[in-house]
Enzyme design. Sequence first.
Site, PDB file in Angstrom:
ATOM      1  CE  LYS A  70       1.281  -6.880   0.869  1.00 48.99           C
ATOM      2  NZ  LYS A  70       0.635  -8.100   0.608  1.00 48.99           N
ATOM      3  CB  ILE A  74       4.521  -2.963  19.638  1.00 45.50           C
ATOM      4  CG1 ILE A  74       3.656  -4.641  19.792  1.00 45.50           C
ATOM      5  CG2 ILE A  74       3.714  -1.624  19.018  1.00 45.50           C
ATOM      6  CD1 ILE A  74       4.572  -4.402  20.984  1.00 45.50           C
ATOM      7  N   GLY A 175       0.169  -9.875 -14.339  1.00 47.43           N
ATOM      8  CA  GLY A 175      -1.332 -10.227 -14.848  1.00 47.43           C
ATOM      9  C   GLY A 175      -2.473  -9.987 -14.690  1.00 47.43           C
TER      10      GLY A 175
HETATM   11  O1  3DU Z   1      -3.223 -10.255  -8.533  1.00 50.80           O
HETATM   12  P1  3DU Z   1      -2.298 -11.570  -8.746  1.00 50.80           P
HETATM   13  O2  3DU Z   1      -3.800 -12.923  -7.861  1.00 50.80           O
HETATM   14  O3  3DU Z   1      -1.268 -12.047  -8.918  1.00 50.80           O
HETATM   15  O4  3DU Z   1      -1.872 -12.331  -6.467  1.00 50.80           O
HETATM   16  C1  3DU Z   1      -0.971 -10.944  -6.649  1.00 50.80           C
HETATM   17  C2  3DU Z   1      -0.830 -10.943  -5.078  1.00 50.80           C
HETATM   18  O5  3DU Z   1       0.661 -10.206  -4.187  1.00 50.80           O
HETATM   19  C3  3DU Z   1      -1.113 -10.894  -4.035  1.00 50.80           C
HETATM   20  O6  3DU Z   1      -1.081 -12.151  -3.069  1.00 50.80           O
HETATM   21  C4  3DU Z   1      -1.737 -10.240  -3.088  1.00 50.80           C
HETATM   22  O7  3DU Z   1      -1.684 -10.440  -2.219  1.00 50.80           O
HETATM   23  C5  3DU Z   1       0.139  -9.783  -3.136  1.00 50.80           C
HETATM   24  N1  3DU Z   1       0.551  -8.166  -3.062  1.00 50.80           N
HETATM   25  C6  3DU Z   1      -0.592  -7.177  -4.098  1.00 50.80           C
HETATM   26  O8  3DU Z   1      -1.728  -7.322  -5.255  1.00 50.80           O
HETATM   27  C7  3DU Z   1      -0.344  -6.092  -4.150  1.00 50.80           C
HETATM   28  C8  3DU Z   1       0.642  -5.207  -3.202  1.00 50.80           C
HETATM   29  O9  3DU Z   1       1.182  -4.450  -3.305  1.00 50.80           O
HETATM   30  C9  3DU Z   1       1.586  -6.151  -2.641  1.00 50.80           C
HETATM   31  C10 3DU Z   1       0.890  -7.439  -2.309  1.00 50.80           C
END
Ligand code: 3DU
Length: 221
Positions: A70, A74, A175
């Site tokens: 993420k 700059i 999930g």
């Molecule tokens: O919630 P989970 O465990 O299925 O993981 C989701 C992953 O995606 C996790 O690495 C989180 O940091 C990332 N993520 C989001 O969950 C939501 C976003 O908007 C962007 C990234």
Amino acid sequence: LLYMHNKYTTMESKIIFALDVYDYNTAVDLARTVGEKVFAIKINWPVILENGIKIVRDLSKYANIICDFKLADIDNTVSMITTKVKEYGGYGIISHSFTGLNSLKAVVKSAGNMKVFSVVSMSQESYLDNITEELIKISMEAGVYGLVAPGNRPYYLKKVKELSEGLKIISPGVGAQGGDIVNAMLLGSDYVIIGRSIYNSPDPLETLEGFSSSINNKLNK
Ligand code: 3DU
């Protein structure tokens, strides 16, 4: 060879596994277990803070690795980070886009043939909700490969799909965060990102296969 010639078995996985663990052996074991069955493995700061960037190379043995760093800085700094990810064999990198065109272009330039995905909407409410359309425009102008949009917030996912012709959409929020895999795919996700539901499961491979077959059953009819 057989596999390659049978169009019904070459179905590409639509799942990106979010491998958010600290421990090196746990990370490698999970990657080895599910690597062949996913489109990619996404790693985030938890893995990197414990193990360093070298783990990208180690995990790449088992799957395409997308670094969810993420980026939000700059141009020079995001270029330096992107260059490192590329050096260690990353398949893709995730950047923010709210930092603007100049910064995002720097990521795309340094990425070379690595895929760049930019965040235009999150799986939880955020300030980005006010500027999602603008973020999509910036992302398209910068030449990213894909966008990150939530699989658990249909309104925003639909909007991103409608406004982003030609870009791949990868979607977290399925999930553990409540989103449904089939809904997300029907609304426009090309790949869904799933972490906890898989790695916290007593049998990650079986859980992953369950997700895959729910897509195949519903979408390939
Ligand atoms: O919630 P989970 O465990 O299925 O993981 C989701 C992953 O995606 C996790 O690495 C989180 O940091 C990332 N993520 C989001 O969950 C939501 C976003 O908007 C962007 C990234």
